[in-house]
Design a protein around this motif. Structure first.
Motif, mmCIF file in Angstrom:
data_model
loop_
_atom_site.group_PDB
_atom_site.id
_atom_site.type_symbol
_atom_site.label_atom_id
_atom_site.label_comp_id
_atom_site.label_asym_id
_atom_site.label_seq_id
_atom_site.Cartn_x
_atom_site.Cartn_y
_atom_site.Cartn_z
ATOM 1 N N TYR A 57 0.846 -1.201 0.000
ATOM 2 C CA TYR A 57 0.000 0.000 0.000
ATOM 3 C C TYR A 57 0.876 1.244 0.000
ATOM 4 O O TYR A 57 1.779 1.398 0.834
ATOM 5 N N LEU A 58 0.596 2.151 -0.920
ATOM 6 C CA LEU A 58 1.361 3.388 -1.017
ATOM 7 C C LEU A 58 1.190 4.263 0.223
ATOM 8 O O LEU A 58 2.122 4.966 0.632
ATOM 9 N N GLN A 59 0.015 4.243 0.814
ATOM 10 C CA GLN A 59 -0.206 5.002 2.039
ATOM 11 C C GLN A 59 0.772 4.562 3.120
ATOM 12 O O GLN A 59 1.364 5.392 3.812
ATOM 13 N N GLY A 60 0.960 3.255 3.244
ATOM 14 C CA GLY A 60 1.919 2.750 4.213
ATOM 15 C C GLY A 60 3.338 3.160 3.897
ATOM 16 O O GLY A 60 4.125 3.490 4.791
ATOM 17 N N GLN A 61 3.697 3.175 2.613
ATOM 18 C CA GLN A 61 5.054 3.582 2.227
ATOM 19 C C GLN A 61 5.298 5.048 2.578
ATOM 20 O O GLN A 61 6.391 5.416 3.033
ATOM 21 N N ALA A 62 4.290 5.887 2.384
ATOM 22 C CA ALA A 62 4.460 7.309 2.679
ATOM 23 C C ALA A 62 4.688 7.540 4.168
ATOM 24 O O ALA A 62 5.575 8.316 4.561
ATOM 25 N N TYR A 63 3.903 6.883 5.004
ATOM 26 C CA TYR A 63 4.120 7.026 6.444
ATOM 27 C C TYR A 63 5.499 6.501 6.845
ATOM 28 O O TYR A 63 6.164 7.061 7.725
ATOM 29 N N TRP A 64 5.939 5.433 6.218
ATOM 30 C CA TRP A 64 7.262 4.874 6.484
ATOM 31 C C TRP A 64 8.346 5.876 6.094
ATOM 32 O O TRP A 64 9.324 6.085 6.833
ATOM 33 N N ILE A 65 8.194 6.524 4.954
ATOM 34 C CA ILE A 65 9.148 7.544 4.521
ATOM 35 C C ILE A 65 9.189 8.704 5.517
ATOM 36 O O ILE A 65 10.272 9.140 5.956
ATOM 37 N N LEU A 66 8.020 9.219 5.885
ATOM 38 C CA LEU A 66 7.981 10.349 6.811
ATOM 39 C C LEU A 66 8.624 9.981 8.148
ATOM 40 O O LEU A 66 9.376 10.771 8.719
ATOM 41 N N ALA A 67 8.324 8.789 8.645
ATOM 42 C CA ALA A 67 8.902 8.366 9.917
ATOM 43 C C ALA A 67 10.418 8.260 9.828
ATOM 44 O O ALA A 67 11.141 8.684 10.749
ATOM 45 N N ASN A 68 10.917 7.715 8.735
ATOM 46 C CA ASN A 68 12.364 7.573 8.600
ATOM 47 C C ASN A 68 13.059 8.920 8.496
ATOM 48 O O ASN A 68 14.169 9.089 9.043
ATOM 49 N N TRP A 69 12.437 9.888 7.835
ATOM 50 C CA TRP A 69 13.063 11.206 7.766
ATOM 51 C C TRP A 69 13.066 11.888 9.143
ATOM 52 O O TRP A 69 14.022 12.573 9.516
ATOM 53 N N VAL A 70 11.988 11.712 9.900
ATOM 54 C CA VAL A 70 11.976 12.265 11.254
ATOM 55 C C VAL A 70 13.087 11.633 12.095
ATOM 56 O O VAL A 70 13.828 12.321 12.812
ATOM 57 N N LEU A 71 13.219 10.312 11.998
ATOM 58 C CA LEU A 71 14.255 9.622 12.767
ATOM 59 C C LEU A 71 15.657 10.038 12.317
ATOM 60 O O LEU A 71 16.565 10.189 13.148
ATOM 61 N N HIS A 72 15.846 10.219 11.027
ATOM 62 C CA HIS A 72 17.147 10.682 10.528
ATOM 63 C C HIS A 72 17.478 12.060 11.086
ATOM 64 O O HIS A 72 18.618 12.320 11.515
ATOM 65 N N GLU A 73 16.481 12.933 11.106
ATOM 66 C CA GLU A 73 16.698 14.285 11.607
ATOM 67 C C GLU A 73 17.038 14.282 13.092
ATOM 68 O O GLU A 73 17.877 15.055 13.560
ATOM 69 N N ARG A 74 16.396 13.392 13.853
ATOM 70 C CA ARG A 74 16.592 13.381 15.299
ATOM 71 C C ARG A 74 17.862 12.660 15.728
ATOM 72 O O ARG A 74 18.467 13.008 16.734
ATOM 73 N N THR A 75 18.247 11.628 14.964
ATOM 74 C CA THR A 75 19.372 10.794 15.385
ATOM 75 C C THR A 75 20.635 11.001 14.563
ATOM 76 O O THR A 75 21.732 10.658 15.010
ATOM 77 N N GLY A 76 20.484 11.519 13.333
ATOM 78 C CA GLY A 76 21.627 11.630 12.439
ATOM 79 C C GLY A 76 22.037 10.315 11.822
ATOM 80 O O GLY A 76 23.034 10.251 11.080
#
Length: 381
Positions: A57-76
């Motif tokens: 599901y593309l909806q699931g992929q989008a949430y996965w992308i957003l979550a990973n970018w948030v985690l990248h920003e917070r953790t480096g």
């Protein structure tokens, strides 16, 4: 690490282990029609059977992308950035030459859904913003062109509502229009091309007039082809997601016309949290409990607090506390309880788990000083 971050970390690891597929998330889904009503329970209680329902599901992929970018920003941690890029690349690889994506569920084979393509485009835009890779933005623009060409709108006076499917004029669904406003805001903020805001006044007018005196946005409204609307259907979760969409749209565009709609939706949502913290399933059904519904309401209350629209902190914390109490030792979540009064859905659905993950990441704001007006969403700009 606060308890929200701990829960998010456990869920992230669970998703990678059980549903990860080259950057994407793949797995079962509760689906529609027979599978939603009956089939998913049979599959859950017969978990030893190797059911062939690995859906993308593309909806699931989008949430996965957003979550990973948030985690990248917070953790480096660069692995999160790579996960998001890999996921976006898979989205692009599945896009048809005409700009659309096929619907994943075989019960709706051959259809093209507004929600799926719009979420895919939101994920692509966010990854473009982070990486500058033009082909990602180009994919989102192809979807925008397809939507205007093949899906289209229903126009009644000065109201504009985006259609649910390509080449169909069903009842007008506010959820589709709030999500499309979010995408249009992201396109405008990314390109600074004001043409992407051309349809927004009519979309907002439609929502203003559809909203009920209770603050609820109905599930659907009568359409131009004589199709009848439906007032109540999973009322609280739909309104929570619509509230989140409108907050993002406002953050991206500054369009204050949506603020009264947001405030009234929040008033409606505040009645949807039960004393123990779970979100009611619908206005006329408080017994059934769906985990991601509670996460969506908690996120809406948190984002409202972060942008200075009243203080719903207590409701947000109560909802998150209930949600976290449902987390299993392996990091996953039960999908639902008390279905039809007695059933439970214990299967693992990556689309909804990705939503829960992102909403747990939003919860970090509850541990910080959120006074004053801040951006509700610090990824798409």
């Amino acid at each position: 690490m606060d308890h929200y971050a701990v829960a998010a970390d456990k869920l992230y690891r669970y998703l990678v282990t059980h549903h990860g597929d080259g950057g994407a998330l793949v797995g079962p889904d509760p689906g529609i029609r027979f599978n939603y009503r009956v089939g998913r329970f049979i599959k859950g209680y017969l978990g030893f059977v190797p059911w062939n329902d690995q859906l993308y599901y593309l909806q699931g992929q989008a949430y996965w992308i957003l979550a990973n970018w948030v985690l990248h920003e917070r953790t480096g941690d660069k692995s999160h950035a790579q996960m998001a890029v890999d996921c976006a690349d898979q989205i692009l690889a599945r896009q048809r030459p005409d700009g659309a994506w096929d619907y994943p569920n075989p019960e709706w084979a051959g259809r093209v859904a507004t929600v799926e393509g719009t979420w895919a485009s939101i994920g692509l835009i966010e990854t473009y913003r982070r990486t500058g890779k033009q082909h990602l933005l180009d994919g989102a623009l192809r979807w925008h062109s397809y939507l205007h060409r093949e899906i289209g709108f229903q126009r009644i006076g000065d109201e504009v509502a985006v259609n649910y499917f390509a080449r169909r004029k069903d009842a007008r669904v506010p959820n589709n229009s709030t999500l499309y406003l979010y995408l249009l805001g992201a396109l405008w903020a990314t390109t600074e091309d004001r043409r992407y805001l051309d349809e927004t006044p009519g979309l907002v007018t439609f929502l203003e007039r559809a909203q009920l005196s209770t603050g609820e946005l109905p599930y659907s409204v009568d359409g131009v082809a004589g199709t009848r609307g439906r007032t109540h259907f999973q009322c609280y979760q739909y309104n929570a997601f619509e509230c989140l969409d409108l907050i993002q749209y406002h953050t991206l565009t500054g369009d204050d016309r949506v603020l009264p709609i947001i405030r009234q939706v929040l008033r409606f949502l505040s009645a949807g949290i039960r004393p123990d913290g779970h979100a009611a399933y619908a206005c006329n059904s408080v017994q059934r409990r769906v985990s991601y519904h509670t996460g969506a309401l908690a996120a809406a209350f948190t984002e409202a607090q972060r942008v200075g629209i009243y203080d719903y902190t207590d409701l947000a914390r109560r909802a998150y506390a209930y949600l976290i109490s449902l987390q299993r030792p392996d990091g996953g979540f039960i999908h639902s309880q008390r279905d039809y009064g007695v059933l439970r859905d214990v299967r693992s659905y990556p689309r909804y788990l990705a939503m829960i993950l992102y909403h747990l990441l939003i919860a970090e704001a509850l541990t910080e000083d959120t006074t004053g007006k801040e951006a509700a969403y610090d990824t798409v700009r």
